[in-house]
Enzyme design. Structure first.
Site, PDB file in Angstrom:
ATOM      1  N   TYR A  56       7.511 -49.607 -25.321  1.00 32.70           N
ATOM      2  CA  TYR A  56       6.910 -50.764 -24.655  1.00 32.70           C
ATOM      3  C   TYR A  56       7.674 -52.034 -24.994  1.00 32.70           C
ATOM      4  O   TYR A  56       7.652 -52.507 -26.134  1.00 32.70           O
ATOM      5  CB  TYR A  56       5.432 -50.914 -25.030  1.00 32.70           C
ATOM      6  CG  TYR A  56       4.603 -49.685 -24.718  1.00 32.70           C
ATOM      7  CD1 TYR A  56       4.935 -48.855 -23.645  1.00 32.70           C
ATOM      8  CD2 TYR A  56       3.498 -49.336 -25.490  1.00 32.70           C
ATOM      9  CE1 TYR A  56       4.196 -47.714 -23.366  1.00 32.70           C
ATOM     10  CE2 TYR A  56       2.751 -48.202 -25.208  1.00 32.70           C
ATOM     11  CZ  TYR A  56       3.116 -47.394 -24.145  1.00 32.70           C
ATOM     12  OH  TYR A  56       2.389 -46.266 -23.871  1.00 32.70           O
ATOM     13  N   HIS A 119       5.648 -38.877 -27.252  1.00 33.56           N
ATOM     14  CA  HIS A 119       5.430 -39.722 -26.078  1.00 33.56           C
ATOM     15  C   HIS A 119       5.972 -39.086 -24.785  1.00 33.56           C
ATOM     16  O   HIS A 119       7.147 -38.778 -24.687  1.00 33.56           O
ATOM     17  CB  HIS A 119       6.156 -41.058 -26.327  1.00 33.56           C
ATOM     18  CG  HIS A 119       5.744 -42.167 -25.425  1.00 33.56           C
ATOM     19  ND1 HIS A 119       6.172 -43.462 -25.599  1.00 33.56           N
ATOM     20  CD2 HIS A 119       4.942 -42.210 -24.332  1.00 33.56           C
ATOM     21  CE1 HIS A 119       5.657 -44.245 -24.668  1.00 33.56           C
ATOM     22  NE2 HIS A 119       4.910 -43.499 -23.875  1.00 33.56           N
TER      23      HIS A 119
HETATM   24  P1  NAD Z   1      -4.296 -50.329 -17.582  1.00 33.89           P
HETATM   25  O1  NAD Z   1      -4.869 -49.467 -16.555  1.00 33.89           O
HETATM   26  O2  NAD Z   1      -5.025 -50.500 -18.850  1.00 33.89           O
HETATM   27  O3  NAD Z   1      -3.967 -51.750 -16.916  1.00 33.89           O
HETATM   28  C1  NAD Z   1      -3.342 -52.764 -17.641  1.00 33.89           C
HETATM   29  C2  NAD Z   1      -3.244 -54.024 -16.768  1.00 33.89           C
HETATM   30  O4  NAD Z   1      -4.560 -54.501 -16.526  1.00 33.89           O
HETATM   31  C3  NAD Z   1      -2.502 -55.157 -17.464  1.00 33.89           C
HETATM   32  O5  NAD Z   1      -1.803 -55.903 -16.470  1.00 33.89           O
HETATM   33  C4  NAD Z   1      -3.628 -55.990 -18.043  1.00 33.89           C
HETATM   34  O6  NAD Z   1      -3.261 -57.336 -18.253  1.00 33.89           O
HETATM   35  C5  NAD Z   1      -4.675 -55.862 -16.941  1.00 33.89           C
HETATM   36  N1  NAD Z   1      -6.037 -56.110 -17.412  1.00 33.89           N
HETATM   37  C6  NAD Z   1      -6.643 -55.644 -18.526  1.00 33.89           C
HETATM   38  N2  NAD Z   1      -7.902 -56.103 -18.599  1.00 33.89           N
HETATM   39  C7  NAD Z   1      -8.096 -56.885 -17.504  1.00 33.89           C
HETATM   40  C8  NAD Z   1      -9.208 -57.634 -17.021  1.00 33.89           C
HETATM   41  N3  NAD Z   1     -10.361 -57.673 -17.681  1.00 33.89           N
HETATM   42  N4  NAD Z   1      -9.059 -58.302 -15.853  1.00 33.89           N
HETATM   43  C9  NAD Z   1      -7.898 -58.256 -15.163  1.00 33.89           C
HETATM   44  N5  NAD Z   1      -6.813 -57.573 -15.572  1.00 33.89           N
HETATM   45  C10 NAD Z   1      -6.918 -56.881 -16.733  1.00 33.89           C
HETATM   46  O7  NAD Z   1      -2.816 -49.751 -17.862  1.00 33.89           O
HETATM   47  P2  NAD Z   1      -1.908 -49.592 -19.147  1.00 33.89           P
HETATM   48  O8  NAD Z   1      -1.782 -50.837 -19.919  1.00 33.89           O
HETATM   49  O9  NAD Z   1      -0.692 -48.910 -18.680  1.00 33.89           O
HETATM   50  O10 NAD Z   1      -2.696 -48.504 -20.004  1.00 33.89           O
HETATM   51  C11 NAD Z   1      -3.440 -48.845 -21.147  1.00 33.89           C
HETATM   52  C12 NAD Z   1      -2.717 -48.474 -22.414  1.00 33.89           C
HETATM   53  O11 NAD Z   1      -2.710 -47.062 -22.563  1.00 33.89           O
HETATM   54  C13 NAD Z   1      -1.231 -48.888 -22.498  1.00 33.89           C
HETATM   55  O12 NAD Z   1      -1.104 -50.251 -22.878  1.00 33.89           O
HETATM   56  C14 NAD Z   1      -0.740 -47.928 -23.535  1.00 33.89           C
HETATM   57  O13 NAD Z   1      -1.081 -48.374 -24.827  1.00 33.89           O
HETATM   58  C15 NAD Z   1      -1.536 -46.651 -23.198  1.00 33.89           C
HETATM   59  N6  NAD Z   1      -0.757 -45.755 -22.289  1.00 33.89           N
HETATM   60  C16 NAD Z   1      -0.052 -44.740 -22.847  1.00 33.89           C
HETATM   61  C17 NAD Z   1       0.713 -43.931 -22.049  1.00 33.89           C
HETATM   62  C18 NAD Z   1       1.513 -42.817 -22.691  1.00 33.89           C
HETATM   63  O14 NAD Z   1       1.442 -42.637 -23.890  1.00 33.89           O
HETATM   64  N7  NAD Z   1       2.268 -42.046 -21.951  1.00 33.89           N
HETATM   65  C19 NAD Z   1       0.800 -44.126 -20.667  1.00 33.89           C
HETATM   66  C20 NAD Z   1       0.038 -45.148 -20.117  1.00 33.89           C
HETATM   67  C21 NAD Z   1      -0.743 -45.950 -20.942  1.00 33.89           C
END
Ligand code: NAD
Length: 313
Positions: A56, A119
């Site tokens: 990230y 990952h």
């Molecule tokens: P998400 O679905 O959580 O969306 C994140 C987006 O939503 C960001 O732009 C954030 O600013 C916005 N957001 C969050 N809260 C909000 C609110 N209340 N109002 C408006 N916008 C809002 O997607 P993500 O960040 O990809 O997934 C969450 C986490 O899961 C990642 O940060 C990561 O830590 C993990 N993840 C891991 C993997 C992996 O290991 N392969 C893949 C995807 C995600």
């Protein structure tokens, strides 16, 4: 905050987890002070699960999270990853795993990682992950550098294949259980549940699709999914309901995920997401949302090696 057991680890994790990928500017440019306020607000609200990765922001998110957690490390369960280092750079070898954990420990300013995850396993050879990467993690566990072992990815079949051939404490799946998909529940959940593996549901907003701002340019979903997400967001706006709040609540109601990891990079997002804990979903509105999602529901996209795609084996 509410807490649930994380599989058989004996650890209770907050039902809302802090996803730190936005701290690496993955969705928009974020300032250091925004990162610090977001992490402070999360700890204040009782969020104890933090998920990050070297990938990230190409180490930026780990560095920022490590700085923001100074003085708070003991109150959180810290999860990071190895194996993916850039969009096209993967290395699941034991040698890289050993060097990567040391670099992560330094950036995160800690002497141990609570959960160390391989990952995006669909990009690697399952044989190598089972016979080399996970045994390397076991060695790190014996050395006390990590406490628990996990795997993460998009493909559901490959996650199950690896977990059934090795010992893992957790599985993180993303974009497979939210208002646009329930594939996680149909495919991987029964196995994880019977094996006592902690299930972590990431990307409840479908990586930005279910937000007012919409998805980032790199979003891999096919146009039908993005269009369905937009219809859902528009419908919820017309009904004066915050789309992100509704989408997150839907995931929090899913009892089989220990934590739902949502990406957050501002204190406002943290606070509004924590207010969702006291909200209830309107069933009539949920039916309307389901109708709006038709045409883009359960449409997955290719990710990783052909041999690791769902249904390939
Ligand atoms: P998400 O679905 O959580 O969306 C994140 C987006 O939503 C960001 O732009 C954030 O600013 C916005 N957001 C969050 N809260 C909000 C609110 N209340 N109002 C408006 N916008 C809002 O997607 P993500 O960040 O990809 O997934 C969450 C986490 O899961 C990642 O940060 C990561 O830590 C993990 N993840 C891991 C993997 C992996 O290991 N392969 C893949 C995807 C995600």
């Amino acid at each position: 905050m509410q807490y649930r057991p994380l599989g058989k680890t004996g650890v209770q994790v907050s039902v809302i987890g802090f996803g730190a990928s936005p701290l690496g500017n993955e969705f928009r440019q974020v300032t250091v002070s925004e990162c610090e306020s977001a992490v402070d607000a999360a700890v204040d609200q009782g969020i104890n699960y933090f998920d990050v990765a070297p990938y990230y922001g190409r180490t930026l998110a780990e560095e920022r999270l490590g700085n923001a957690l100074v003085g708070k490390r003991e109150s959180v369960f810290l999860a990071t990853k190895c194996g993916r280092y850039d969009r096209e750079e993967f290395d699941f070898s034991a040698a890289r795993t050993f060097s990567s954990v040391n670099a992560s420990l330094q950036r995160l300013r800690t002497d141990h990682i609570d959960l160390y995850q391989v990952h995006d396993v669909e990009f690697g050879s399952t044989t190598q992950i089972v016979e080399e990467t996970i045994p390397a993690l076991e060695e790190l566990r014996r050395e006390g550098k990590i406490r628990f072992v996990g795997i993460t990815g998009y493909g559901l079949d490959v996650l199950e294949r690896i977990a059934s051939r090795s010992h893992v404490d957790t599985i993180l799946s993303y974009c497979r259980y939210n208002l646009l998909s329930d594939e996680l529940d149909q495919s991987l959940r029964p196995f994880a549940q019977s094996a006592g593996i902690g299930l972590i549901n990431a990307s409840p907003l479908h990586m930005g699709v279910l937000t007012a701002l919409g998805p980032p340019a790199w979003h891999p979903a096919p146009p039908e999914v993005l269009a369905a997400g937009k219809r859902v967001v528009d419908l919820l706006h017309r009904r004066n309901v915050n789309p992100s709040a509704f989408a997150l609540r839907y995931c929090l109601d899913y009892p089989h995920a220990a934590s739902t990891i949502v990406g957050m990079s501002s204190a406002e997002n943290v606070q509004s997401n924590c207010r969702v804990l006291s909200m209830a979903l309107d069933s009539e509105l949920l039916s309307a949302v389901r109708a709006a999602a038709t045409g883009g529901y359960n449409l997955s996209w290719p990710s990783g090696l052909d041999e690791n795609r769902d249904g390939a084996n």
